[in-house]
Design a protein around this motif. Structure first.
Motif, PDB file in Angstrom:
ATOM      1  N   PHE A  91     -18.402  -3.079  -4.836  1.00 34.94           N
ATOM      2  CA  PHE A  91     -19.442  -2.176  -4.222  1.00 34.94           C
ATOM      3  C   PHE A  91     -21.071  -2.056  -4.122  1.00 34.94           C
TER       4      PHE A  91
ATOM      5  N   ASN B 282      -6.784  -0.442 -11.835  1.00 35.18           N
ATOM      6  CA  ASN B 282      -7.382  -1.903 -11.562  1.00 35.18           C
ATOM      7  C   ASN B 282      -8.489  -0.956 -10.258  1.00 35.18           C
ATOM      8  N   SER B 283      -9.329  -0.723 -10.924  1.00 34.60           N
ATOM      9  CA  SER B 283     -10.292   0.247  -9.994  1.00 34.60           C
ATOM     10  C   SER B 283     -10.890  -0.913  -8.622  1.00 34.60           C
ATOM     11  N   PRO B 284     -11.359  -0.917  -7.871  1.00 34.66           N
ATOM     12  CA  PRO B 284     -10.866   0.395  -6.861  1.00 34.66           C
ATOM     13  C   PRO B 284      -9.310   0.018  -6.178  1.00 34.66           C
ATOM     14  N   ARG B 285      -8.591   1.708  -6.408  1.00 33.45           N
ATOM     15  CA  ARG B 285      -7.255   1.440  -5.577  1.00 33.45           C
ATOM     16  C   ARG B 285      -5.941   0.436  -6.057  1.00 33.45           C
ATOM     17  N   THR B 286      -6.317  -0.152  -7.177  1.00 34.04           N
ATOM     18  CA  THR B 286      -5.052  -0.621  -7.411  1.00 34.04           C
ATOM     19  C   THR B 286      -4.100  -0.173  -8.847  1.00 34.04           C
TER      20      THR B 286
ATOM     21  N   MET C 276       0.597  -1.363   0.564  1.00 33.34           N
ATOM     22  CA  MET C 276      -0.155   0.169   0.019  1.00 33.34           C
ATOM     23  C   MET C 276       0.752   1.140  -0.057  1.00 33.34           C
TER      24      MET C 276
ATOM     25  N   SER D 202      -9.414  -3.363  -5.160  1.00 33.73           N
ATOM     26  CA  SER D 202      -9.983  -4.934  -6.126  1.00 33.73           C
ATOM     27  C   SER D 202     -10.741  -5.229  -6.069  1.00 33.73           C
ATOM     28  N   GLY D 203     -11.923  -4.225  -4.671  1.00 34.43           N
ATOM     29  CA  GLY D 203     -12.709  -5.270  -4.129  1.00 34.43           C
ATOM     30  C   GLY D 203     -13.750  -4.289  -5.026  1.00 34.43           C
TER      31      GLY D 203
ATOM     32  N   MET E 211     -16.902  -2.481 -10.006  1.00 35.97           N
ATOM     33  CA  MET E 211     -16.299  -1.656  -9.439  1.00 35.97           C
ATOM     34  C   MET E 211     -16.009  -0.268  -8.531  1.00 35.97           C
TER      35      MET E 211
ATOM     36  N   LEU F 258     -16.726   4.217  -0.472  1.00 32.99           N
ATOM     37  CA  LEU F 258     -15.188   4.651  -0.485  1.00 32.99           C
ATOM     38  C   LEU F 258     -14.055   3.631   0.300  1.00 32.99           C
TER      39      LEU F 258
ATOM     40  N   LEU G 296     -13.933   8.244  -6.232  1.00 35.01           N
ATOM     41  CA  LEU G 296     -12.369   7.318  -7.056  1.00 35.01           C
ATOM     42  C   LEU G 296     -11.831   7.166  -8.248  1.00 35.01           C
TER      43      LEU G 296
END
Lengths: 519, 519
Positions: B438, A240-244, A90, B435-436, A274, B429, A285
């Protein structure tokens, strides 16, 4: 329709008279290669809510962080001051780093194509179109839907080159019959030899990207310094949503930044899947992910050209299927445009369709999404032609049909005038009696050859004539049009020495085994 | 597409959980009946050129004049101060008369429908849609293209009533199997008994118009004074461009003005044929003709409700055929909007298509023209659904497909928010790991039933599922949709006494021979 037949007779007569004084074939001087967006900008959220979204994105980067899979990228972030947890991969990015990156990211990017008349500038206010990109399948009415081949790639490239309204080359389909370790030679050589428009390279690992940069330098006759000094190519970075941020995408951001080439950062997010189910949440996001990628480019090479991007639509909550050209897609483009202007950066949005063929749904979704992009002030509109099935196929016929709409948009970019000559009190209005016609007024005689846009696929024949001609709809008319473009295609002139050197490079690298894609 | 199947599974699960806490069927609270235009206004000409066009129109009315075929209309003009030449039937209107008319023409018109929730206001900023109107032919995929019949008229009326986004009734097709002397009884009775939306009456002579006014007064239970005191109906006045006002149109302007009913004045002009070849010239001509008609309404009854209008597109200069949904059509709408705002009056514009069937051309032309109307700030957009062949036919399937686009536009009228709940830092959020997904966030659970517009004809099934279902395109899916609407149609409640009185009136007038149209 007596009016029509009357008109036709009149016009034939006038045309004969007109021949003497006007060019026999209509020639309209409209430049589709460098466009400025003439449409007023629409806002979906008040500016204070846009500021809240930006603030929330900054908070996300500080508190929630991004997962970054590439060790080199994490080192660059850490060296730039970000808090990095190597175990969880992270990265937590401070707002000061985002602000520093925004201070060095260029607001205007001059894109050097293969010929000067193909150059364009990416900045707020300019308007650039790309055809639909990235599809595994190609489809047309002659050959049906199939896994895309090298031939499909080449044919789409020729169609893209044909229409001036496509200023950038996009990777329309994946040439699946070309081995992945040498596919980038095939696609790069094709972009160099079949068009002089601004080329695209995939970010599939440093070895492939370095090959592409070297091939383009050879083809353009550029030294390493000359290549690095200007933008000659671009890539698309999908987080690569989310946050990757995965390995090839992170490598692409670093490689393109180091070499001064353009990264268009585009999180592809679907509201309710996503990304959050709301436009505000999904775009917040997406905004955070773009900022994280933008920070990496500027930490790698301050001033490196980077383009803000988004592609956010919604899923159908009944089936979970992706939907495009919807009201939520439209609003997402508007929100992204407000955030891009908040940063002052050029940005890209996307049209597109979920339809499975080039039908009325495909047309309506694509154009609806397009107007969202135009009223959002998008600098680059990708997937603006040919894109079906939410990106699983690109259609030859749809590309022809959508190009008609884009040409009409380009016509609107040229604007119009209402000066004395255009109002024409003496040259038109006063010349015609009540219930008369304007076929032969002085004003008409001057302008009939160039007054109006002439479509390539739209057909204005009346029902009788159209029926006599076989009752062919636009979709089937488009088949003959793309076939004719391919049959008469002539590539731009090449420098034979450079072409030879390029081919030598490809032969050598292929012998060495090429470069397999990074995953 | 693993994402999809994943999503589908997730959503089924969530849906089951969701049943308890949410309505089983999504219910979205969007009012399509009273819309405000949310789109920024676009200008094609600088304001000084718009002022020049207005000045030129005033000069035309003074120096060139209008040919007015109805003696009573010439008397009204003369009594109002206009210079009239009875031999040539020419009327020359001074700018002082135009200014006086503009001073009394209402800027806002409350339109009383058959039920209060159907009422709407015509003024700058409001947005009202009408389906395609005035076609001699009807077409659908089951019965083919044919001269329109009474049954076609009734079926289109039911479809118009079904979609809230059509706030006004339009005369979609001409019921050619109903004798012309009693046709207005048929169409008026149908508009009263099958819908409670705002009705349309043709201006085909005073006797027919008086019949229609009396029928509506009976049906609404209104005294003569009550009827005259508010707008309960409207007509469309097409001038005979250039610069001619024929007998039935002049009678309509006078009759509707006398009874306080709405005239929408719409010169229908084609650049290069019955109008100048330039947008500026064509719209200047159209503007002059609207002003002439507007003066007649205000000289007849100061304060009478009148709506500015234009429908200007171009001809194809190669064939003389009319074209619609073109760049010039788009610009003409923008110019007319600027002139309407110059006057401060509500105004109508038009979309439309020249295509011969409900295909991709028809979709692209119609939507392109629609966006011209929306960005021009049109109060009323006529021909917004179903209109083909430049008005020679209306298509059942196209009406269904275009209604989808209009519904999506209506969704945009509702806007969106980006407050704390929509951004959802804590409810979305922060709940999801890198990568999860929603699907099950608190925010999604709250909103999944109502988040997105649900289309009636657009299909989001993937290629495999769509193929299993028979590979049906939007055009053919639309057939089942209009059939289902007609099969399940239920008219709004009626007052049986009034219905009886209406039927008695029609029986008596029919026995008296009805009222043949004026020509």
């Amino acid at each position: 329709m007596t009016t029509n037949s009357q008109t036709r007779g009149e016009i034939r007569g006038r045309r004969r008279r007109g021949r003497a004084e006007a060019a026999p074939t209509p020639s309209r001087d409209v430049n589709y290669r460098q466009l400025k967006n003439p449409f007023p900008l629409m806002e979906v959220f008040p500016s204070d809510q846009i500021a809240d979204m930006h603030e929330t994105a900054l908070r996300m980067l500080e508190e929630l962080g991004m997962k970054v899979l590439l060790p080199e990228a994490r080192r660059i972030y850490a060296h730039g001051g970000a808090r990095v947890d190597e175990d969880s991969e992270m990265v937590y990015i401070g707002r000061d780093m985002v602000e520093a990156a925004l201070a060095t990211a260029p607001k205007s990017i001059l894109c050097y194509a293969g010929a000067r008349h193909r150059d364009f500038t990416l900045e707020l206010g300019s308007l650039v179109f790309q055809p639909g990109a990235g599809a595994p399948n190609a489809t047309d009415l002659v050959r049906g839907r199939r896994p895309a081949s090298g031939q499909d790639y080449l044919e789409f490239l020729k169609l893209t080159h044909h229409f001036d309204v496509f200023q950038m080359i996009s990777p329309q389909v994946e040439p699946q019959d070309v081995p992945t370790n040498v596919r980038h030679y095939f696609t790069t050589q094709a972009q160099i030899e079949l068009t002089d428009k601004f080329p695209f390279f995939f970010s599939r690992g440093t070895p492939q990207v370095m090959d592409c940069f070297e091939m383009l330098s050879i083809a353009r006759g550029l030294s390493d310094d000359e290549f690095r000094s200007t933008a000659h190519s671009y890539t698309i970075i999908n987080t690569n949503s989310p946050r990757t941020l995965d390995i090839p995408m992170a490598q692409g951001l670093i490689d393109f930044a180091r070499y001064g080439q353009v990264s268009i950062v585009t999180p592809f997010t679907l509201m309710g899947a996503m990304a959050p189910i709301t436009v505000a949440g999904a775009i917040t996001l997406s905004h955070a992910e773009v900022l994280a990628a933008l920070v990496l480019t500027q930490m790698t090479n301050p001033g490196a050209p980077v383009c803000y991007g988004t592609f956010t639509s919604n899923v159908d909550m009944k089936s979970g299927a992706p939907a495009f050209g919807t009201p939520s897609h439209f609003q997402a483009s508007l929100a992204a445009g407000q955030l891009a202007r908040h940063l002052g950066l050029p940005w890209r949005s996307a049209a597109g369709s979920a339809s499975n063929l080039n039908d009325v749904q495909a047309a309506n979704e694509n154009q609806f999404g397009l107007w969202g992009c135009l009223m959002a002030g998008a600098t680059v509109v990708i997937h603006s032609a040919g894109w079906l099935e939410g990106g699983l196929s690109v259609s030859f016929e749809k590309m022809i049909c959508d190009a008609e709409v884009l040409n009409m948009v380009a016509e609107l970019c040229a604007g119009a005038q209402a000066g004395e000559a255009e109002i024409g009190y003496d040259t038109a209005l006063r010349e015609v009696d009540p219930s008369g016609h304007f076929f032969a007024t002085s004003q008409t005689m001057e302008r009939y050859n160039t007054a109006f846009y002439e479509p390539h696929v739209h057909d204005y024949a009346n029902f009788g004539t159209w029926t006599e001609r076989g009752s062919v709809d636009a979709n089937h008319r488009a088949t003959g049009i793309w076939q004719n473009i391919l049959n008469t295609f002539e590539p731009p002139k090449q420098n034979p020495d450079r072409v030879g050197a390029l081919q030598d490079f490809i032969a050598r690298r292929t012998e060495e085994g090429g470069a397999p894609p990074e995953s």
